[in-house]
Design an enzyme around this catalytic site. Structure first.
Site, PDB file in Angstrom:
ATOM      1  N   GLY A 193     -12.153   0.719   7.795  1.00 12.01           N
ATOM      2  CA  GLY A 193     -11.853   0.288   9.165  1.00 12.01           C
ATOM      3  C   GLY A 193     -12.971  -0.488   9.841  1.00 12.01           C
ATOM      4  O   GLY A 193     -12.998  -0.598  11.067  1.00 12.01           O
ATOM      5  N   LYS A 252       3.587  -1.458  -1.948  1.00 12.22           N
ATOM      6  CA  LYS A 252       4.230  -2.243  -0.897  1.00 12.22           C
ATOM      7  C   LYS A 252       4.676  -1.352   0.252  1.00 12.22           C
ATOM      8  O   LYS A 252       4.771  -0.118   0.101  1.00 12.22           O
ATOM      9  CB  LYS A 252       5.410  -3.040  -1.461  1.00 12.22           C
ATOM     10  CG  LYS A 252       6.516  -2.186  -2.046  1.00 12.22           C
ATOM     11  CD  LYS A 252       7.639  -3.054  -2.597  1.00 12.22           C
ATOM     12  CE  LYS A 252       8.745  -2.193  -3.200  1.00 12.22           C
ATOM     13  NZ  LYS A 252       9.892  -2.974  -3.667  1.00 12.22           N
ATOM     14  N   MET A 274      -3.823  -2.184   2.044  1.00 13.13           N
ATOM     15  CA  MET A 274      -3.736  -2.548   0.633  1.00 13.13           C
ATOM     16  C   MET A 274      -2.306  -2.464   0.089  1.00 13.13           C
ATOM     17  O   MET A 274      -2.077  -1.987  -1.021  1.00 13.13           O
ATOM     18  CB  MET A 274      -4.702  -1.670  -0.176  1.00 13.13           C
ATOM     19  CG  MET A 274      -6.155  -1.807   0.283  1.00 13.13           C
ATOM     20  SD  MET A 274      -6.735  -3.526   0.422  1.00 13.13           S
ATOM     21  CE  MET A 274      -6.931  -3.915  -1.301  1.00 13.13           C
ATOM     22  N   ARG A 275      -1.374  -2.935   0.883  1.00 18.64           N
ATOM     23  CA  ARG A 275       0.023  -2.993   0.452  1.00 18.64           C
ATOM     24  C   ARG A 275       0.597  -4.362   0.808  1.00 18.64           C
ATOM     25  O   ARG A 275       0.185  -4.953   1.812  1.00 18.64           O
ATOM     26  CB  ARG A 275       0.871  -1.940   1.176  1.00 18.64           C
ATOM     27  CG  ARG A 275       0.618  -0.546   0.689  1.00 18.64           C
ATOM     28  CD  ARG A 275       1.398   0.475   1.465  1.00 18.64           C
ATOM     29  NE  ARG A 275       1.055   1.791   0.964  1.00 18.64           N
ATOM     30  CZ  ARG A 275       1.702   2.426  -0.004  1.00 18.64           C
ATOM     31  NH1 ARG A 275       2.792   1.896  -0.522  1.00 18.64           N
ATOM     32  NH2 ARG A 275       1.289   3.597  -0.436  1.00 18.64           N
ATOM     33  N   HIS A 290      -8.483 -11.578   4.292  1.00 18.08           N
ATOM     34  CA  HIS A 290      -8.583 -11.522   2.836  1.00 18.08           C
ATOM     35  C   HIS A 290     -10.005 -11.930   2.424  1.00 18.08           C
ATOM     36  O   HIS A 290     -10.507 -12.967   2.875  1.00 18.08           O
ATOM     37  CB  HIS A 290      -7.555 -12.469   2.201  1.00 18.08           C
ATOM     38  CG  HIS A 290      -7.567 -12.377   0.712  1.00 18.08           C
ATOM     39  ND1 HIS A 290      -7.000 -11.327   0.035  1.00 18.08           N
ATOM     40  CD2 HIS A 290      -8.143 -13.173  -0.219  1.00 18.08           C
ATOM     41  CE1 HIS A 290      -7.203 -11.493  -1.263  1.00 18.08           C
ATOM     42  NE2 HIS A 290      -7.887 -12.597  -1.449  1.00 18.08           N
TER      43      HIS A 290
END
Ligand code: GAR
Length: 205
Positions: A14, A67, A94-95, A113
């Site tokens: 975070g 996902k 991370m999905r 990213h």
């Protein structure tokens, strides 16, 4: 433009959410974080949010591993909408997010990213850049579209790759720039002074 009402989704430490909290506290970003959600029950991002008195929720994303889809996606949209969120911020989430979330917040889902896209989409991009032998790495903040790490780019910042770098040292250098890039990108979105032209974000246009 009205102040942004952010919903943050994250899976890890975070630190990017923290950079947004700090920018808001310093009066450098006209936004508020309405809610923070994580697909990892004991993720540090939730502790950080709690410490700042921000509402937070664990989102059980099973049965999917990679996902946000199905019932969990519907639940996520419902929570974001009832918190009055207008902009969804993926901060180390991370999905892969799918059409249900993207359709509920058109051109209002933003991702960070750790690479200079379109190079090195996917996971551990800093390691991909190092393994490839790149001399420059960096970070991209972009609107999310239906592809993976393919959406219109809002901000990019580069860092050098130096002799002796390890994956950890390069990621740390990238993260310094991430913490500048995310508030910068959100300031552009908050200003409303941009348009999305095809796959391009035209700022000041
Ligand atoms: C950041 O480096 C972010 O760019 C990366 O995860 C890290 C989260 O750090 N995101 C991705 O790799 C998304 N594909 P944080 O939890 O300290 O913000």
């Amino acid at each position: 433009m009205a102040r942004l009402r952010l919903g943050v989704l994250g899976s890890g430490a975070g630190s990017n959410m923290q950079s947004i909290v700090d920018a808001i506290a310093k009066g450098e970003l006209d936004a508020e974080i309405a809610i923070v959600m994580s697909d990892v029950a004991d993720a540090k991002i939730l502790d950080r949010a709690r410490r700042h008195g921000i509402e937070c929720r664990y989102l059980d994303c099973s049965p999917f591993r990679t996902k946000l889809d199905g019932a969990a996606e519907m639940k996520c949209v419902e929570i974001l909408k009832s918190a009055g969120v207008d902009t969804v911020v993926l901060a180390g989430f991370m999905r892969i997010v799918k059409a249900g979330l993207l359709g509920a917040f058109p051109n209002r889902v933003i991702n960070i990213h750790p690479a200079l896209l379109p190079a090195f989409p996917g996971v551990e991009s800093w390691k991909q850049a190092l393994d490839y032998g790149c001399k420059v790495a960096g970070v991209t903040v972009h609107f999310v579209d239906s592809g993976t790490d393919t959406g219109p780019i809002i901000v990019q910042r580069a860092v050098p790759v130096v002799e002796g770098d390890t994956p950890a040292s390069l990621h740390a250098r990238i993260q310094v720039e991430e913490h500048i890039a995310y508030p910068d990108a959100l300031r552009i979105v908050a200003s409303g002074n941009y348009r999305i032209d095809g796959r391009r974000v035209v700022i000041g246009g």
